[in-house]
Design a protein around this motif. Sequence first.
Motif, mmCIF file in Angstrom:
data_model
loop_
_atom_site.group_PDB
_atom_site.id
_atom_site.type_symbol
_atom_site.label_atom_id
_atom_site.label_comp_id
_atom_site.label_asym_id
_atom_site.label_seq_id
_atom_site.Cartn_x
_atom_site.Cartn_y
_atom_site.Cartn_z
ATOM 1 N N SER A 118 0.839 -1.197 0.000
ATOM 2 C CA SER A 118 0.000 0.000 0.000
ATOM 3 C C SER A 118 0.875 1.248 0.000
ATOM 4 C CB SER A 118 -0.942 0.004 1.211
ATOM 5 O OG SER A 118 -0.225 0.139 2.424
ATOM 6 N N ARG A 148 2.057 1.562 -3.592
ATOM 7 C CA ARG A 148 1.002 2.045 -4.491
ATOM 8 C C ARG A 148 0.817 3.562 -4.353
ATOM 9 N NH1 ARG A 148 -2.235 -1.260 -2.852
ATOM 10 N NH2 ARG A 148 -1.997 -2.864 -4.451
ATOM 11 N N ASP A 149 0.799 4.043 -3.105
ATOM 12 C CA ASP A 149 0.629 5.481 -2.877
ATOM 13 C C ASP A 149 1.858 6.275 -3.321
ATOM 14 O OD1 ASP A 149 -1.839 4.951 -1.870
ATOM 15 O OD2 ASP A 149 -1.343 5.356 0.224
ATOM 16 N N THR A 175 -0.208 13.075 -6.425
ATOM 17 C CA THR A 175 -1.019 12.999 -5.215
ATOM 18 C C THR A 175 -0.114 13.101 -3.986
ATOM 19 O OG1 THR A 175 -0.884 10.587 -5.169
ATOM 20 C CG2 THR A 175 -2.742 11.570 -6.344
ATOM 21 N N SER A 183 0.280 12.462 0.433
ATOM 22 C CA SER A 183 -0.203 11.724 1.595
ATOM 23 C C SER A 183 0.648 12.097 2.794
ATOM 24 C CB SER A 183 -0.122 10.209 1.347
ATOM 25 O OG SER A 183 -0.447 9.511 2.527
#
Length: 353
Positions: free
Chosen positions: A148, A151-152, A161, A163
């Motif tokens: 995960s 992927r991010d 993007t 995070s």
Amino acid sequence: METRKIQTVGGGTYTVSLPKEWAESEGCTAGTTINLHTHIDGLLVIQTPESQTGARNRVTLEAGTEDPAEIEQLLRAAYAAGVESVVLEVPDGYTDDQLRAIERVTRNLTGVTVAEETETAVTVQTLLDAGEVSVRQSVRQLQFVALSMHRDAMAALTAGTTSDRWADRDEQADRLYAMIDRYFERGLARLDEIDALGLTRSELFSLWVTANELERVADHAERIGTIADRLDGQPAGTIVTALDDIARDVRTVVEDAVRIIIDDACVATARQTLAKRRAVRQRITDLDRQLFEAGDADYRLTRALDSLSRTAEHGGNIAEFGLRMAVRDGALADSATGTDDADTSGSAAETES
């Protein structure tokens, strides 16, 4: 190695004599009580009670005026070594920085807490119970966290993007790996720990090897995310498409490799995974060459490609280990004679959210 004949005594009880040298070295005489460990891998091990209660369970360390980072390092080393209780003594009292270092350890390691605190000593204890721990499930969780993150990180690299959860998830990956590493270490030293975990020694070793590789996958995901934060603008559309396709296949390599170890996937899956690793490695090389020849790409993309390549390598390492286990267990020979009935049509494509 010595060989002994099994004999019978009254009532049909089986007996076997113990080597005299071993008995004397362990302090065993007539009437001494010993423990017999029967393992799920077919072994019967003889052990004296005294040999199970060594200084490993509790250690006392003189912290003195040591740097807080060194205190943290000592506690992490004790955790990895399987020690249950650590007493840190500072005759002149703790500094605030030293106490904060201890708090960091208790926060970032699973099951660790401060059991007792005085002006000159702090007792740090690990409360984990092997009977309540699933190493296999912990490896599954580590895979989920690592992929995960990956992927991010790739979304940040190709789509811009952002995070703010990088640090939390990286700490989660480190925490999971540290716990698996601890139980591997304790399993080497304590036979009852293996029994409590419900694993054979070879199974525990396979899971530990897998966790090692997954922890590195998480490290490279963090590296890609860091690169994305420092990138000057977004890559061209064709480069983005190529990166996304490569990243998807890299994650598939890791996922399929872990299935070989955790879910006992077939030998064909291992071969397919290694073939996919070779293919994605070549695609990374080709894209790297394309970026170099173009001459106008941000050099940081090359570093991201390097992390993608290394992630694929770590997945391949897991698959190679699975093949090694298959050779040892005879599964490779069964596959060659056609008894491997698993689906060999290839892995399902990864679904992106």
